[in-house]
Scaffold this motif. Structure first.
Motif, PDB file in Angstrom:
ATOM      1  N   ILE A   1      37.062  48.404  41.950  1.00 27.85           N
ATOM      2  CA  ILE A   1      37.497  47.268  41.129  1.00 27.85           C
ATOM      3  C   ILE A   1      39.000  47.055  41.287  1.00 27.85           C
ATOM      4  CG2 ILE A   1      37.788  46.457  38.749  1.00 27.85           C
ATOM      5  CD1 ILE A   1      35.054  47.915  38.184  1.00 27.85           C
ATOM      6  N   ARG A   2      39.779  48.121  41.216  1.00 31.07           N
ATOM      7  CA  ARG A   2      41.239  48.006  41.407  1.00 31.07           C
ATOM      8  C   ARG A   2      41.576  47.388  42.764  1.00 31.07           C
ATOM      9  NH1 ARG A   2      41.440  53.106  39.909  1.00 31.07           N
ATOM     10  NH2 ARG A   2      41.807  53.430  37.729  1.00 31.07           N
ATOM     11  N   ASP A   3      40.855  47.816  43.795  1.00 35.96           N
ATOM     12  CA  ASP A   3      41.138  47.359  45.161  1.00 35.96           C
ATOM     13  C   ASP A   3      40.656  45.933  45.436  1.00 35.96           C
ATOM     14  OD1 ASP A   3      42.219  49.857  45.650  1.00 35.96           O
ATOM     15  OD2 ASP A   3      40.460  50.603  46.733  1.00 35.96           O
ATOM     16  N   ASN A   4      39.615  45.482  44.742  1.00 32.71           N
ATOM     17  CA  ASN A   4      38.966  44.222  45.102  1.00 32.71           C
ATOM     18  C   ASN A   4      39.018  43.120  44.045  1.00 32.71           C
ATOM     19  OD1 ASN A   4      37.536  44.838  47.807  1.00 32.71           O
ATOM     20  ND2 ASN A   4      37.098  46.611  46.522  1.00 32.71           N
ATOM     21  N   ALA A   5      39.400  43.424  42.836  1.00 32.53           N
ATOM     22  CA  ALA A   5      39.319  42.445  41.736  1.00 32.53           C
ATOM     23  C   ALA A   5      40.092  41.167  42.015  1.00 32.53           C
ATOM     24  CB  ALA A   5      39.794  43.071  40.434  1.00 32.53           C
ATOM     25  N   THR A   6      41.274  41.272  42.601  1.00 35.82           N
ATOM     26  CA  THR A   6      42.095  40.070  42.783  1.00 35.82           C
ATOM     27  C   THR A   6      41.419  39.023  43.666  1.00 35.82           C
ATOM     28  OG1 THR A   6      43.320  41.102  44.592  1.00 35.82           O
ATOM     29  CG2 THR A   6      44.276  41.276  42.388  1.00 35.82           C
TER      30      THR A   6
ATOM     31  N   GLY B   1      51.478  38.979  37.575  1.00 36.36           N
ATOM     32  CA  GLY B   1      51.725  40.120  36.691  1.00 36.36           C
ATOM     33  C   GLY B   1      50.497  41.001  36.607  1.00 36.36           C
ATOM     34  N   GLN B   2      50.482  41.875  35.613  1.00 39.17           N
ATOM     35  CA  GLN B   2      49.321  42.744  35.452  1.00 39.17           C
ATOM     36  C   GLN B   2      48.210  42.009  34.726  1.00 39.17           C
ATOM     37  OE1 GLN B   2      50.299  46.534  33.657  1.00 39.17           O
ATOM     38  NE2 GLN B   2      50.292  47.417  35.697  1.00 39.17           N
ATOM     39  N   VAL B   3      46.985  42.204  35.218  1.00 40.73           N
ATOM     40  CA  VAL B   3      45.803  41.588  34.630  1.00 40.73           C
ATOM     41  C   VAL B   3      44.921  42.700  34.077  1.00 40.73           C
ATOM     42  CG1 VAL B   3      43.764  40.181  35.110  1.00 40.73           C
ATOM     43  CG2 VAL B   3      45.925  39.680  36.274  1.00 40.73           C
ATOM     44  N   SER B   4      44.449  42.507  32.858  1.00 37.03           N
ATOM     45  CA  SER B   4      43.595  43.492  32.201  1.00 37.03           C
ATOM     46  C   SER B   4      42.127  43.203  32.509  1.00 37.03           C
ATOM     47  CB  SER B   4      43.825  43.432  30.690  1.00 37.03           C
ATOM     48  OG  SER B   4      42.889  44.224  30.017  1.00 37.03           O
ATOM     49  N   ILE B   5      41.405  44.247  32.884  1.00 40.98           N
ATOM     50  CA  ILE B   5      39.959  44.150  33.117  1.00 40.98           C
ATOM     51  C   ILE B   5      39.292  45.236  32.285  1.00 40.98           C
ATOM     52  CG2 ILE B   5      38.086  44.298  34.800  1.00 40.98           C
ATOM     53  CD1 ILE B   5      40.103  43.601  36.973  1.00 40.98           C
ATOM     54  N   GLU B   6      38.369  44.837  31.432  1.00 41.75           N
ATOM     55  CA  GLU B   6      37.584  45.810  30.677  1.00 41.75           C
ATOM     56  C   GLU B   6      36.299  46.084  31.437  1.00 41.75           C
ATOM     57  OE1 GLU B   6      36.939  44.816  26.601  1.00 41.75           O
ATOM     58  OE2 GLU B   6      39.086  44.739  26.173  1.00 41.75           O
TER      59      GLU B   6
ATOM     60  N   PHE C   1      30.658  53.751  27.486  1.00 43.98           N
ATOM     61  CA  PHE C   1      32.093  53.679  27.241  1.00 43.98           C
ATOM     62  C   PHE C   1      32.690  52.445  27.902  1.00 43.98           C
ATOM     63  CE2 PHE C   1      30.980  56.226  30.859  1.00 43.98           C
ATOM     64  CZ  PHE C   1      31.767  55.731  31.877  1.00 43.98           C
ATOM     65  N   THR C   2      33.923  52.140  27.518  1.00 41.65           N
ATOM     66  CA  THR C   2      34.680  51.033  28.094  1.00 41.65           C
ATOM     67  C   THR C   2      36.022  51.570  28.558  1.00 41.65           C
ATOM     68  OG1 THR C   2      33.628  49.476  26.583  1.00 41.65           O
ATOM     69  CG2 THR C   2      35.649  48.742  27.661  1.00 41.65           C
ATOM     70  N   ILE C   3      36.419  51.154  29.750  1.00 42.06           N
ATOM     71  CA  ILE C   3      37.719  51.543  30.299  1.00 42.06           C
ATOM     72  C   ILE C   3      38.523  50.276  30.542  1.00 42.06           C
ATOM     73  CG2 ILE C   3      38.921  52.561  32.277  1.00 42.06           C
ATOM     74  CD1 ILE C   3      36.561  54.452  32.586  1.00 42.06           C
ATOM     75  N   LYS C   4      39.756  50.267  30.085  1.00 43.99           N
ATOM     76  CA  LYS C   4      40.639  49.132  30.323  1.00 43.99           C
ATOM     77  C   LYS C   4      41.496  49.453  31.541  1.00 43.99           C
ATOM     78  CE  LYS C   4      42.347  46.574  27.041  1.00 43.99           C
ATOM     79  NZ  LYS C   4      43.157  46.038  25.923  1.00 43.99           N
ATOM     80  N   LEU C   5      41.298  48.649  32.593  1.00 44.13           N
ATOM     81  CA  LEU C   5      42.085  48.788  33.821  1.00 44.13           C
ATOM     82  C   LEU C   5      43.150  47.706  33.859  1.00 44.13           C
ATOM     83  CD1 LEU C   5      39.363  49.195  36.614  1.00 44.13           C
ATOM     84  CD2 LEU C   5      40.714  50.984  35.534  1.00 44.13           C
ATOM     85  N   PHE C   6      44.245  47.999  34.538  1.00 47.85           N
ATOM     86  CA  PHE C   6      45.276  47.006  34.773  1.00 47.85           C
ATOM     87  C   PHE C   6      45.439  46.866  36.274  1.00 47.85           C
ATOM     88  CE2 PHE C   6      46.055  48.577  30.543  1.00 47.85           C
ATOM     89  CZ  PHE C   6      46.225  47.402  29.830  1.00 47.85           C
ATOM     90  N   VAL C   7      45.305  45.620  36.736  1.00 48.78           N
ATOM     91  CA  VAL C   7      45.364  45.328  38.163  1.00 48.78           C
ATOM     92  C   VAL C   7      46.589  44.461  38.416  1.00 48.78           C
ATOM     93  CG1 VAL C   7      44.148  44.221  40.080  1.00 48.78           C
ATOM     94  CG2 VAL C   7      42.864  45.457  38.341  1.00 48.78           C
ATOM     95  N   ASP C   8      47.369  44.808  39.436  1.00 42.61           N
ATOM     96  CA  ASP C   8      48.536  44.017  39.787  1.00 42.61           C
ATOM     97  C   ASP C   8      48.126  42.746  40.495  1.00 42.61           C
ATOM     98  OD1 ASP C   8      50.464  45.754  38.719  1.00 42.61           O
ATOM     99  OD2 ASP C   8      50.398  47.015  40.508  1.00 42.61           O
ATOM    100  N   ASP C   9      48.767  41.657  40.100  1.00 43.14           N
ATOM    101  CA  ASP C   9      48.513  40.336  40.660  1.00 43.14           C
ATOM    102  C   ASP C   9      49.879  39.658  40.776  1.00 43.14           C
ATOM    103  OD1 ASP C   9      46.610  38.128  41.259  1.00 43.14           O
ATOM    104  OD2 ASP C   9      47.532  37.214  39.495  1.00 43.14           O
ATOM    105  N   PRO C  10      50.042  38.679  41.646  1.00 44.61           N
ATOM    106  CA  PRO C  10      51.339  38.000  41.743  1.00 44.61           C
ATOM    107  C   PRO C  10      51.832  37.431  40.410  1.00 44.61           C
ATOM    108  CG  PRO C  10      49.980  37.395  43.614  1.00 44.61           C
ATOM    109  CD  PRO C  10      49.117  38.217  42.698  1.00 44.61           C
TER     110      PRO C  10
END
Length: 150
Positions: free
Chosen positions: A96-101, A39-44, A28-37
């Motif tokens: 991923i949410r905590d570390n992606a940025t 705006g929101q960034v999409s990560i699949e 499966f694939t999950i689309k996450l949205f991560v807050d960044d200065p």
């Protein structure tokens, strides 16, 4: 399959059809949205829960416009080192949410563009002793220019 089924049920209750897409029962694939200065960034996040899960780790791949290939590889390596023995997908999504940025390319803050930089790419000697050299004109992406000049 109990561990895989339980984790899939948990994901299904947390994510809607727009965020969670199934390729088959345990892929499966999950689309996450991560807050960044900016705006929101999409990560699949693509995931496969293999036979033998959780004794056999889940596999992950990431797709994000803000994460370059080398950073993506480092991020996945760090993620895999942090996976717990159970609930790997839920833990991975939190990680991923905590570390992606910290893995995002900082293209907005790059140095001013330096276009068409020439670089010597190869020198070789021929059998008769003559030297050949070639140069190539390339446009170096901003992030590489700013990194190389530091």
């Amino acid at each position: 399959d109990d561990a895989r089924t339980l984790e899939m049920e948990a994901l299904g209750s947390m994510y809607g059809d727009e965020e969670l897409t199934f390729q088959d029962l345990f892929r499966f694939t999950i689309k996450l949205f991560v807050d960044d200065p900016t705006g929101q960034v999409s990560i699949e996040v693509a995931c496969t829960l293999p036979d033998g899960y959780p004794q056999v780790n889940a596999s992950f791949s990431l797709n994000c416009d803000r994460i370059r290939r080398e950073q993506n590889d480092r991020m996945l390596e760090s993620l895999m080192a942090e996976l717990p023995e159970e609930n790997q997908v839920l833990s991975a999504l939190d990680w991923i949410r905590d570390n992606a940025t910290t893995y995002f390319s900082q293209t907005e803050q790059a140095a001013p563009k330096k276009k068409n930089q020439s670089r010597k790419v190869r020198r070789a000697s021929c059998a008769n002793g003559a030297r050949l050299s070639a140069s190539i004109r390339v446009t170096v992406p901003d992030i590489l220019v700013s990194t190389a000049s530091k």
